[in-house]
Motif scaffolding. Structure first.
Motif, PDB file in Angstrom:
ATOM      1  N   ALA A  62       4.892 -10.693  -7.889  1.00 33.92           N
ATOM      2  CA  ALA A  62       5.363  -9.448  -7.197  1.00 33.92           C
ATOM      3  C   ALA A  62       5.235  -8.277  -7.952  1.00 33.92           C
ATOM      4  O   ALA A  62       5.709  -8.045  -8.952  1.00 33.92           O
ATOM      5  CB  ALA A  62       6.852  -9.592  -6.469  1.00 33.92           C
ATOM      6  N   MET A  63       4.425  -7.431  -7.388  1.00 35.07           N
ATOM      7  CA  MET A  63       4.132  -6.204  -8.146  1.00 35.07           C
ATOM      8  C   MET A  63       4.926  -5.149  -7.200  1.00 35.07           C
ATOM      9  O   MET A  63       4.299  -4.514  -6.175  1.00 35.07           O
ATOM     10  CB  MET A  63       2.553  -5.707  -8.111  1.00 35.07           C
ATOM     11  CG  MET A  63       2.181  -4.462  -8.755  1.00 35.07           C
ATOM     12  SD  MET A  63       0.558  -4.354  -9.294  1.00 35.07           S
ATOM     13  CE  MET A  63      -0.271  -3.749  -7.585  1.00 35.07           C
ATOM     14  N   VAL A  64       5.888  -4.625  -7.553  1.00 30.18           N
ATOM     15  CA  VAL A  64       6.991  -3.911  -6.978  1.00 30.18           C
ATOM     16  C   VAL A  64       6.589  -2.252  -7.318  1.00 30.18           C
ATOM     17  O   VAL A  64       6.976  -1.741  -8.371  1.00 30.18           O
ATOM     18  CB  VAL A  64       8.416  -4.230  -7.404  1.00 30.18           C
ATOM     19  CG1 VAL A  64       9.489  -3.177  -6.303  1.00 30.18           C
ATOM     20  CG2 VAL A  64       8.760  -5.408  -7.083  1.00 30.18           C
ATOM     21  N   ASN A  65       5.585  -1.628  -6.285  1.00 28.83           N
ATOM     22  CA  ASN A  65       5.292  -0.409  -6.735  1.00 28.83           C
ATOM     23  C   ASN A  65       6.231   0.946  -6.245  1.00 28.83           C
ATOM     24  O   ASN A  65       5.791   2.160  -6.606  1.00 28.83           O
ATOM     25  CB  ASN A  65       3.874  -0.154  -6.294  1.00 28.83           C
ATOM     26  CG  ASN A  65       3.753  -0.568  -4.820  1.00 28.83           C
ATOM     27  OD1 ASN A  65       4.256  -1.808  -4.399  1.00 28.83           O
ATOM     28  ND2 ASN A  65       3.163   0.314  -3.846  1.00 28.83           N
ATOM     29  N   GLY A  66       7.113   0.654  -5.496  1.00 28.54           N
ATOM     30  CA  GLY A  66       7.892   1.559  -4.944  1.00 28.54           C
ATOM     31  C   GLY A  66       9.073   0.828  -4.378  1.00 28.54           C
ATOM     32  O   GLY A  66       9.620   0.023  -4.931  1.00 28.54           O
ATOM     33  N   TRP A  67       9.652   1.476  -3.024  1.00 31.30           N
ATOM     34  CA  TRP A  67      10.756   0.911  -2.441  1.00 31.30           C
ATOM     35  C   TRP A  67      10.656  -0.623  -2.117  1.00 31.30           C
ATOM     36  O   TRP A  67       9.700  -1.149  -1.673  1.00 31.30           O
ATOM     37  CB  TRP A  67      10.843   1.977  -0.908  1.00 31.30           C
ATOM     38  CG  TRP A  67      11.199   3.053  -1.057  1.00 31.30           C
ATOM     39  CD1 TRP A  67      10.919   3.937  -2.301  1.00 31.30           C
ATOM     40  CD2 TRP A  67      11.773   3.975  -0.127  1.00 31.30           C
ATOM     41  NE1 TRP A  67      11.416   5.226  -1.747  1.00 31.30           N
ATOM     42  CE2 TRP A  67      11.747   5.308  -0.553  1.00 31.30           C
ATOM     43  CE3 TRP A  67      11.986   3.556   1.358  1.00 31.30           C
ATOM     44  CZ2 TRP A  67      12.346   6.184   0.152  1.00 31.30           C
ATOM     45  CZ3 TRP A  67      12.343   4.652   2.074  1.00 31.30           C
ATOM     46  CH2 TRP A  67      12.613   5.982   1.480  1.00 31.30           C
ATOM     47  N   CYS A  68      11.925  -1.043  -2.579  1.00 31.51           N
ATOM     48  CA  CYS A  68      12.153  -2.646  -2.231  1.00 31.51           C
ATOM     49  C   CYS A  68      13.541  -2.730  -1.633  1.00 31.51           C
ATOM     50  O   CYS A  68      14.422  -2.751  -2.526  1.00 31.51           O
ATOM     51  CB  CYS A  68      11.848  -3.281  -3.488  1.00 31.51           C
ATOM     52  SG  CYS A  68      12.196  -5.101  -3.296  1.00 31.51           S
ATOM     53  N   GLU A  82       0.788  -1.339   0.083  1.00 30.03           N
ATOM     54  CA  GLU A  82      -0.011  -0.112   0.146  1.00 30.03           C
ATOM     55  C   GLU A  82       0.993   1.211  -0.017  1.00 30.03           C
ATOM     56  O   GLU A  82       1.875   1.227   0.588  1.00 30.03           O
ATOM     57  CB  GLU A  82      -0.929   0.022   1.219  1.00 30.03           C
ATOM     58  CG  GLU A  82      -1.778  -1.220   1.299  1.00 30.03           C
ATOM     59  CD  GLU A  82      -2.967  -1.094   0.235  1.00 30.03           C
ATOM     60  OE1 GLU A  82      -3.296   0.185  -0.291  1.00 30.03           O
ATOM     61  OE2 GLU A  82      -3.594  -2.073   0.029  1.00 30.03           O
ATOM     62  N   GLY A  83       0.355   2.335  -0.700  1.00 33.73           N
ATOM     63  CA  GLY A  83       1.340   3.606  -0.876  1.00 33.73           C
ATOM     64  C   GLY A  83       2.291   3.506  -1.606  1.00 33.73           C
ATOM     65  O   GLY A  83       2.291   2.874  -2.602  1.00 33.73           O
ATOM     66  N   SER A  84       3.374   4.198  -1.307  1.00 37.54           N
ATOM     67  CA  SER A  84       4.427   4.503  -2.203  1.00 37.54           C
ATOM     68  C   SER A  84       5.565   3.459  -2.000  1.00 37.54           C
ATOM     69  O   SER A  84       6.399   3.644  -2.785  1.00 37.54           O
ATOM     70  CB  SER A  84       4.842   5.877  -1.982  1.00 37.54           C
ATOM     71  OG  SER A  84       5.595   5.689  -0.684  1.00 37.54           O
ATOM     72  N   ALA A  85       5.507   2.234  -1.224  1.00 40.55           N
ATOM     73  CA  ALA A  85       6.582   1.350  -0.966  1.00 40.55           C
ATOM     74  C   ALA A  85       5.894  -0.116  -1.244  1.00 40.55           C
ATOM     75  O   ALA A  85       5.007  -0.117  -1.165  1.00 40.55           O
ATOM     76  CB  ALA A  85       7.159   1.530   0.030  1.00 40.55           C
ATOM     77  N   PHE A  86       6.704  -0.964  -1.859  1.00 42.50           N
ATOM     78  CA  PHE A  86       6.580  -2.313  -2.032  1.00 42.50           C
ATOM     79  C   PHE A  86       6.908  -2.547  -0.206  1.00 42.50           C
ATOM     80  O   PHE A  86       5.975  -3.214   0.324  1.00 42.50           O
ATOM     81  CB  PHE A  86       7.559  -2.940  -2.853  1.00 42.50           C
ATOM     82  CG  PHE A  86       7.449  -4.399  -2.712  1.00 42.50           C
ATOM     83  CD1 PHE A  86       6.086  -5.101  -3.377  1.00 42.50           C
ATOM     84  CD2 PHE A  86       8.375  -5.514  -2.363  1.00 42.50           C
ATOM     85  CE1 PHE A  86       6.012  -6.632  -3.435  1.00 42.50           C
ATOM     86  CE2 PHE A  86       8.269  -6.641  -2.354  1.00 42.50           C
ATOM     87  CZ  PHE A  86       7.194  -7.518  -2.923  1.00 42.50           C
ATOM     88  N   SER A  87       7.984  -2.825   0.131  1.00 38.33           N
ATOM     89  CA  SER A  87       8.483  -3.056   1.302  1.00 38.33           C
ATOM     90  C   SER A  87       9.806  -2.452   1.459  1.00 38.33           C
ATOM     91  O   SER A  87      10.792  -2.747   0.975  1.00 38.33           O
ATOM     92  CB  SER A  87       8.104  -4.393   1.837  1.00 38.33           C
ATOM     93  OG  SER A  87       8.936  -4.711   3.235  1.00 38.33           O
ATOM     94  N   ALA A  88      10.088  -1.599   2.555  1.00 37.84           N
ATOM     95  CA  ALA A  88      11.437  -0.936   2.883  1.00 37.84           C
ATOM     96  C   ALA A  88      12.220  -1.994   4.013  1.00 37.84           C
ATOM     97  O   ALA A  88      13.283  -1.752   4.157  1.00 37.84           O
ATOM     98  CB  ALA A  88      11.318   0.294   3.522  1.00 37.84           C
ATOM     99  N   GLY A  89      11.950  -3.246   3.719  1.00 35.41           N
ATOM    100  CA  GLY A  89      12.505  -4.307   4.383  1.00 35.41           C
ATOM    101  C   GLY A  89      12.325  -4.757   5.924  1.00 35.41           C
ATOM    102  O   GLY A  89      11.049  -4.373   6.103  1.00 35.41           O
TER     103      GLY A  89
END
Length: 278
Positions: free
Chosen positions: A109-115, A61-68
């Motif tokens: 995986a739909m990487v929409n932002g930070w990964c 959700e939002g601007s990140a996939f996941s920041a870890g």
């Protein structure tokens, strides 16, 4: 905002046989906390055998996939409790990544932002991956004095090759979605406003294929990468025999559509799953 409950850390929407599973901590760039990791396992278990789910998409959700991994909740708080708490948190995280790797359904995986960092674990666990062109991929661990752990070093070496892996892990520089596609971290990169549409297109292609064959194929490709050729050949023969047990009519129907009906060409698309012998 108020603290999210454990159940609220992951969102699930099922539409047209696609399960959209989203990290739901946008205020934290969707970093993975123990709560989120526990909920992810529950969500994966809930969709794996649902008859109205044929493909699972993982995104944020939002601007990140996941920041870890969540530095406070996953690392600091568990380290303060001792080794037992740390090991428990690791098992929860690595446990759902493993479940995702071997999920019965195809995954994207739909990487929409930070990964970043630990997010490479579930990224690798998904069968296919598409990124927004402006998504950011990074192994920033070197910048705060540790190595890329939690499987991230293995993931980058597996997917990108030796020199790219060394540069990415040692320099601590980010790459965008386009470069990630060039390196093989993802299958392709598309403009952000096309991301969901492209993933939906891919999911619909998968939905048109034999689910038993998809399951056997995704597991086979992961297994044979660690085998010698002879071992892989033997494994694949036995796997096909097992697949025939689960779906003895699928291949026969496809062959009938090709030879008898002449309505199907294997090199140009999948056979019609909805068509049965009269």
């Amino acid at each position: 905002m108020t603290e999210r409950t454990e159940e609220e850390t992951v969102s699930l929407v099922v539409e047209n046989r696609i399960a959209w599973v989203s990290y739901n901590r946008p205020e934290k760039r969707n970093c993975m906390s123990p709560k989120l990791n526990r909920q992810m396992m529950r969500v994966l278990e809930s969709v794996e055998f649902r008859e109205d789910v044929g493909v699972v998409v993982l995104t944020g959700e939002g601007s990140a996939f996941s920041a870890g991994m969540d530095l406070k909740e996953y690392f600091r708080e568990n380290e303060e409790k001792g080794l037992g708490a740390t090991r428990a948190a690791q098992r929860e995280a690595y446990g759902w990544w493993e479940r995702l790797r071997w999920l019965e359904k195809p995954t994207i995986a739909m990487v929409n932002g930070w990964c970043f960092g630990g997010a490479y674990g579930p990224l690798f666990a998904c069968d296919l991956a598409v990124a927004a062109e402006d998504a950011q991929f990074g192994l920033s661990e070197i910048n705060w004095g540790i190595l890329p752990g939690g499987g991230a070093s293995k993931v980058i070496a597996e997917l990108t090759g030796f020199r790219n892996a060394m540069y990415h892990a040692m320099m601590g520089e980010n790459v965008d979605g386009k470069k990630a596609a060039e390196w093989g971290l993802v299958n392709e990169a598309v403009p952000g406003d096309r991301l969901k549409a492209r993933v939906t297109e891919m999911a619909n292609v998968l939905l048109g294929k034999n689910p038993h064959a998809l399951r056997a194929t995704k597991w086979a490709v992961r297994r044979v990468r660690e085998m010698t050729y002879d071992n892989a050949e033997d494994y694949l023969i036995r796997t096909q025999e097992a697949a025939n047990y689960f779906d003895s009519e699928g291949r026969k129907e496809a062959t009938r559509q090709f030879i008898d009906d002449k309505t199907f060409k294997p090199g140009l698309g999948a056979y019609d799953l909805n068509k049965t012998r009269d």
